[in-house]
Motif scaffolding. Structure first.
Motif, PDB file in Angstrom:
ATOM      1  N   MET A   1       4.151  16.954   3.020  1.00  0.00           N
ATOM      2  CA  MET A   1       3.562  15.935   1.946  1.00  0.00           C
ATOM      3  C   MET A   1       4.499  14.641   2.083  1.00  0.00           C
ATOM      4  O   MET A   1       5.663  14.579   2.434  1.00  0.00           O
ATOM      5  CB  MET A   1       3.861  16.510   0.569  1.00  0.00           C
ATOM      6  N   GLY A   2       3.731  13.538   2.085  1.00  0.00           N
ATOM      7  CA  GLY A   2       4.390  12.260   2.119  1.00  0.00           C
ATOM      8  C   GLY A   2       3.429  11.150   2.385  1.00  0.00           C
ATOM      9  O   GLY A   2       2.067  11.254   1.867  1.00  0.00           O
ATOM     10  N   TYR A   3       3.984  10.077   2.746  1.00  0.00           N
ATOM     11  CA  TYR A   3       3.064   8.784   2.958  1.00  0.00           C
ATOM     12  C   TYR A   3       2.895   8.413   4.551  1.00  0.00           C
ATOM     13  O   TYR A   3       3.802   8.484   5.028  1.00  0.00           O
ATOM     14  CB  TYR A   3       3.518   7.811   2.039  1.00  0.00           C
ATOM     15  N   ILE A   4       1.821   7.652   4.776  1.00  0.00           N
ATOM     16  CA  ILE A   4       1.415   7.263   6.072  1.00  0.00           C
ATOM     17  C   ILE A   4       0.856   5.451   5.394  1.00  0.00           C
ATOM     18  O   ILE A   4       0.352   5.569   4.569  1.00  0.00           O
ATOM     19  CB  ILE A   4       0.270   7.697   6.851  1.00  0.00           C
ATOM     20  N   THR A   5       1.449   4.778   6.183  1.00  0.00           N
ATOM     21  CA  THR A   5       1.254   3.285   5.950  1.00  0.00           C
ATOM     22  C   THR A   5       0.073   2.750   6.633  1.00  0.00           C
ATOM     23  O   THR A   5      -0.084   3.091   7.968  1.00  0.00           O
ATOM     24  CB  THR A   5       2.256   2.174   6.354  1.00  0.00           C
ATOM     25  N   ALA A   6      -1.013   2.209   5.974  1.00  0.00           N
ATOM     26  CA  ALA A   6      -2.000   1.767   6.707  1.00  0.00           C
ATOM     27  C   ALA A   6      -1.905   0.315   7.267  1.00  0.00           C
ATOM     28  O   ALA A   6      -0.910  -0.016   7.125  1.00  0.00           O
ATOM     29  CB  ALA A   6      -3.416   1.743   5.716  1.00  0.00           C
ATOM     30  N   HIS A   7      -2.984  -0.133   8.052  1.00  0.00           N
ATOM     31  CA  HIS A   7      -2.853  -1.396   8.710  1.00  0.00           C
ATOM     32  C   HIS A   7      -2.227  -2.550   8.034  1.00  0.00           C
ATOM     33  O   HIS A   7      -1.750  -3.505   8.488  1.00  0.00           O
ATOM     34  CB  HIS A   7      -4.101  -1.636   9.692  1.00  0.00           C
ATOM     35  N   ASP A   8      -2.778  -2.312   6.758  1.00  0.00           N
ATOM     36  CA  ASP A   8      -2.284  -3.560   5.875  1.00  0.00           C
ATOM     37  C   ASP A   8      -1.217  -3.284   4.803  1.00  0.00           C
ATOM     38  O   ASP A   8      -1.085  -4.163   3.955  1.00  0.00           O
ATOM     39  CB  ASP A   8      -3.665  -3.945   5.018  1.00  0.00           C
ATOM     40  N   GLY A   9      -0.402  -2.120   5.079  1.00  0.00           N
ATOM     41  CA  GLY A   9       0.602  -1.914   4.320  1.00  0.00           C
ATOM     42  C   GLY A   9       0.480  -1.060   3.462  1.00  0.00           C
ATOM     43  O   GLY A   9       1.381  -0.502   2.558  1.00  0.00           O
ATOM     44  N   THR A  10      -0.712  -0.680   3.070  1.00  0.00           N
ATOM     45  CA  THR A  10      -1.083   0.289   1.981  1.00  0.00           C
ATOM     46  C   THR A  10      -0.511   1.753   2.310  1.00  0.00           C
ATOM     47  O   THR A  10      -0.622   2.108   3.062  1.00  0.00           O
ATOM     48  CB  THR A  10      -2.706   0.396   1.394  1.00  0.00           C
ATOM     49  N   ASN A  11       0.199   2.271   1.395  1.00  0.00           N
ATOM     50  CA  ASN A  11       0.761   3.589   1.123  1.00  0.00           C
ATOM     51  C   ASN A  11      -0.184   4.575   0.951  1.00  0.00           C
ATOM     52  O   ASN A  11      -0.754   4.649  -0.235  1.00  0.00           O
ATOM     53  CB  ASN A  11       2.081   3.676   0.500  1.00  0.00           C
ATOM     54  N   LEU A  12      -0.638   5.492   1.953  1.00  0.00           N
ATOM     55  CA  LEU A  12      -1.606   6.518   1.789  1.00  0.00           C
ATOM     56  C   LEU A  12      -0.902   7.837   1.534  1.00  0.00           C
ATOM     57  O   LEU A  12      -0.233   8.173   2.406  1.00  0.00           O
ATOM     58  CB  LEU A  12      -2.408   6.658   2.869  1.00  0.00           C
ATOM     59  N   TYR A  13      -0.993   8.557   0.543  1.00  0.00           N
ATOM     60  CA  TYR A  13      -0.458   9.763   0.271  1.00  0.00           C
ATOM     61  C   TYR A  13      -1.227  10.984   0.983  1.00  0.00           C
ATOM     62  O   TYR A  13      -2.549  10.881   0.848  1.00  0.00           O
ATOM     63  CB  TYR A  13      -0.335  10.194  -1.494  1.00  0.00           C
ATOM     64  N   VAL A  14      -0.503  11.733   1.607  1.00  0.00           N
ATOM     65  CA  VAL A  14      -1.084  12.993   2.350  1.00  0.00           C
ATOM     66  C   VAL A  14      -0.310  14.220   1.962  1.00  0.00           C
ATOM     67  O   VAL A  14       1.121  13.999   2.114  1.00  0.00           O
ATOM     68  CB  VAL A  14      -0.932  12.673   4.003  1.00  0.00           C
ATOM     69  N   GLU A  15      -1.279  15.255   1.744  1.00  0.00           N
ATOM     70  CA  GLU A  15      -0.821  16.310   1.538  1.00  0.00           C
ATOM     71  C   GLU A  15      -0.696  17.472   2.695  1.00  0.00           C
ATOM     72  O   GLU A  15      -1.899  17.432   3.299  1.00  0.00           O
ATOM     73  CB  GLU A  15      -1.271  17.201   0.169  1.00  0.00           C
ATOM     74  N   ASP A  16       0.417  18.049   3.193  1.00  0.00           N
ATOM     75  CA  ASP A  16       0.250  18.545   4.539  1.00  0.00           C
ATOM     76  C   ASP A  16       0.983  19.608   4.178  1.00  0.00           C
ATOM     77  O   ASP A  16       2.001  20.109   4.327  1.00  0.00           O
ATOM     78  CB  ASP A  16       0.879  17.743   5.398  1.00  0.00           C
ATOM     79  N   VAL A  17       0.302  20.890   4.304  1.00  0.00           N
ATOM     80  CA  VAL A  17       0.491  22.109   3.814  1.00  0.00           C
ATOM     81  C   VAL A  17       0.114  23.162   5.055  1.00  0.00           C
ATOM     82  O   VAL A  17      -1.022  23.228   5.282  1.00  0.00           O
ATOM     83  CB  VAL A  17       0.166  22.855   2.709  1.00  0.00           C
TER      84      VAL A  17
END
Length: 266
Positions: A1-17
């Motif tokens: 679980m964590g964040y990936i940054t989009a091209h415009d700087g938006t932080n996208l939350y991702v659940e990875d299990v």
């Protein structure tokens, strides 16, 4: 679980299990990836890796003022796929997430997409046109947007009343309602405007991966005719009819949904 940054700087939350072959989930309007709780559990228990993305404006992701069109949202998915180094993955898009999955599958052919699942997808068009008599009218979506501006909790309650075909427990309904309440109001409105305005008919012929279309026969939000239009437009697609479901196939026929998905990804 964590964040990936989009091209415009938006932080996208991702659940990875979990581990194993990755299955990426794109949620519907106006929920977040937690709507797939019961799919996540089944997949992890079966040895798969669940990856759930909260779209910008939803769940735990940032909520910028702009970027709620399909092209930008598909780019966000690409950034998650790239950031996690995914290859040979299945993409599951539900409702609005299905529309964005169509845009993604058409535009990012080199990302390593293996299979596509479109569940109650809001595609190829969510609203009626002169040459497309299916779905809501633009006036009906405008009224939904006006209701969102005036009283978002009440709008969500009304939307929830037509979401399912089967009757679910009050706690389950409250839980699902809460998923939508935590979304940003401006993201909810902007996404509804994208649903109203965008047209994916040009994208369907560009999809060249095996595609499973899951659709509830009693869907009052994305009529079953949507599924038939998608099957006609995608070369390697087939429909799985959910005879006892409305829009919310993930809960209306939960076991069938999970079994159908597991069979498809094998």
């Amino acid at each position: 679980m964590g964040y990936i940054t989009a091209h415009d700087g938006t932080n996208l939350y991702v659940e990875d299990v979990g581990s194993g072959e990755p299955i990426v989930f794109l949620h519907g309007w106006p929920a977040n990836n937690n709507m797939f709780e019961y799919q996540k559990n089944a997949l992890v228990e079966a040895g798969y890796r669940y990856i759930g993305i909260d779209f910008r404006g939803y769940g735990k992701s940032d909520a910028p003022a702009t970027g709620y069109d399909y092209e930008t949202m598909a780019s966000d998915v690409h950034m998650v796929v790239y950031g996690l180094g995914l290859k040979d993955f299945t993409l599951v898009g539900f409702s609005m997430g299905g529309a964005i999955a169509v845009r993604y599958a058409a535009d990012y052919k080199e990302d390593g997409l293996k299979k596509l699942v479109l569940a109650g997808a809001a595609a190829p068009i969510f609203t009626q046109r002169a040459d497309y008599p299916y779905g809501m009218t633009t006036d009906e979506v405008d009224a939904l947007i006006d209701d969102t501006r005036a009283d978002r909790p009440k709008m969500l309650e009304g939307f929830g009343e037509i979401f399912f075909e089967k009757e679910h427990s009050k706690p389950m309904q409250n839980w699902f309602h809460h998923l939508a309440l935590v979304a940003s109001s401006h993201g909810t409105i902007a996404s509804a405007q994208a649903l109203r305005d965008e047209d994916l008919r040009d994208a369907l012929p560009k999809i060249d991966v095996e595609t499973l279309i899951i659709h509830g026969v009693h869907d009052k939000i994305c009529p079953f005719a949507f599924a038939e239009q998608m099957e006609q437009g995608i070369s390697n697609a087939r429909i799985e009819r959910f005879e006892e479901s409305g829009h919310g196939t993930v809960l209306d026929e939960r076991e069938k949904f999970n079994d159908t998905l597991l069979q498809f990804v094998q």
